[in-house]
Each structure stands twice: as C-alpha cells, then as structure tokens.
Scaffold this motif. Sequence first.
Motif, PDB file in Angstrom:
ATOM      1  N   ILE A  52      31.415 -23.390  72.562  1.00 52.44           N
ATOM      2  CA  ILE A  52      31.412 -24.616  71.750  1.00 52.44           C
ATOM      3  C   ILE A  52      30.247 -24.593  70.758  1.00 52.44           C
ATOM      4  N   LYS A  53      29.070 -24.298  71.247  1.00 59.76           N
ATOM      5  CA  LYS A  53      27.875 -24.403  70.413  1.00 59.76           C
ATOM      6  C   LYS A  53      27.720 -23.238  69.435  1.00 59.76           C
ATOM      7  N   GLN A  54      28.502 -22.174  69.608  1.00 57.72           N
ATOM      8  CA  GLN A  54      28.475 -21.058  68.657  1.00 57.72           C
ATOM      9  C   GLN A  54      29.480 -21.240  67.522  1.00 57.72           C
ATOM     10  N   ASP A  55      30.414 -22.146  67.687  1.00 57.94           N
ATOM     11  CA  ASP A  55      31.468 -22.304  66.695  1.00 57.94           C
ATOM     12  C   ASP A  55      31.079 -23.378  65.674  1.00 57.94           C
ATOM     13  N   PRO A  56      31.119 -23.048  64.385  1.00 63.49           N
ATOM     14  CA  PRO A  56      30.724 -24.028  63.356  1.00 63.49           C
ATOM     15  C   PRO A  56      31.542 -25.320  63.376  1.00 63.49           C
ATOM     16  N   ALA A  57      32.807 -25.243  63.754  1.00 67.49           N
ATOM     17  CA  ALA A  57      33.659 -26.440  63.763  1.00 67.49           C
ATOM     18  C   ALA A  57      33.438 -27.301  65.004  1.00 67.49           C
ATOM     19  N   LEU A  58      32.834 -26.740  66.050  1.00 70.26           N
ATOM     20  CA  LEU A  58      32.686 -27.459  67.318  1.00 70.26           C
ATOM     21  C   LEU A  58      31.244 -27.816  67.668  1.00 70.26           C
ATOM     22  N   LYS A  59      30.287 -27.134  67.084  1.00 71.02           N
ATOM     23  CA  LYS A  59      28.908 -27.240  67.563  1.00 71.02           C
ATOM     24  C   LYS A  59      28.303 -28.633  67.471  1.00 71.02           C
ATOM     25  N   GLN A  60      28.846 -29.500  66.617  1.00 73.98           N
ATOM     26  CA  GLN A  60      28.311 -30.852  66.497  1.00 73.98           C
ATOM     27  C   GLN A  60      28.843 -31.802  67.577  1.00 73.98           C
ATOM     28  N   ILE A  61      29.849 -31.368  68.338  1.00 71.50           N
ATOM     29  CA  ILE A  61      30.393 -32.214  69.400  1.00 71.50           C
ATOM     30  C   ILE A  61      29.376 -32.267  70.541  1.00 71.50           C
TER      31      ILE A  61
END
Length: 145
Positions: free
Chosen positions: A81-90
């Motif tokens: 999650i935290k490595q993915d640009p689209a997901l890291k802000q969740i």
Amino acid sequence: MVSNISRVLLVEDNPAHAKLMMRTLSEFSQSLDVDHVSDGEAALAYLFHTGKFEHKTQLPHLVLLDLRIPKFDGLTVLGRIKQDPALKQIPVVILTTSDADSDVREATDRFANSYLVKPIEYLQFVNLMRSVGAYWTELNHRASS
C-alpha cells in the motif's frame, strides 16, 4: 468539518473480531461502507482492482489491517500500500493482537498511520473500536478526494 471517511477496508481473518468491528463502526454512520476481506491476497486484489474486485472503482478512505492474516501477512500488505503512488495516502491502522516491539517497529518502518493492540477483554475491545470509529469518522480531518 467531517473527515470524509465513508469507505473502510477491514482486513481481518477472525470472524468474531470482524463482526464486532463492523458492528461497532456502523454506530458512527449509516452511510459508512465497510468492506471485509479475510486475507492479504484478497486485500491486495481489492486495492489493486484485480480478480473478483476488478470492477471495484472506488478506493477505501481507511484500511484497518490485522498483521496475522493468511496468504500475505499484514506487513506485506502494508508495504505494498505505502509503496504505491495511488494508495500511499490511504491511512492504514494496524489492529492486531501482537504487542511485539519488532512488529511495531516494522509497521512503523512501513509507514503505518497507527498501531493498536486488540484487547482480549470484550468490553475493552468494543471501547477500542469506538475510539477508532470516533477518531476516523468524526475527529480526523483529511483533504477532500
């Protein structure tokens, strides 16, 4: 101002814990949508819109993640999650029975937004979930999506 949390992904393999968490979270809003998966593989499929979740169009506003889950453990899911640009802000809240320093350190190193240890006693668990619900649905402010 409300926190805009309306979708939660609950990643929990213990059916009793999942039921309690979903019931407690439902106290905060009738419009709170809680999707539940019971393993790391399903969590990643949900988040990356693959497999049975390929038609899922919206991402969650919050992930509640157990560490001890089948297929891919919670730390692996957190890292993805935290490595993915689209997901890291969740925001990702770890909810686990482990209070081991190594688990806390690894979760922190992978940018968990919070680390909470599930109490064994039922009422304490309910109170913890009420605190989580109040914080993320009523008190926390986030940018509009």
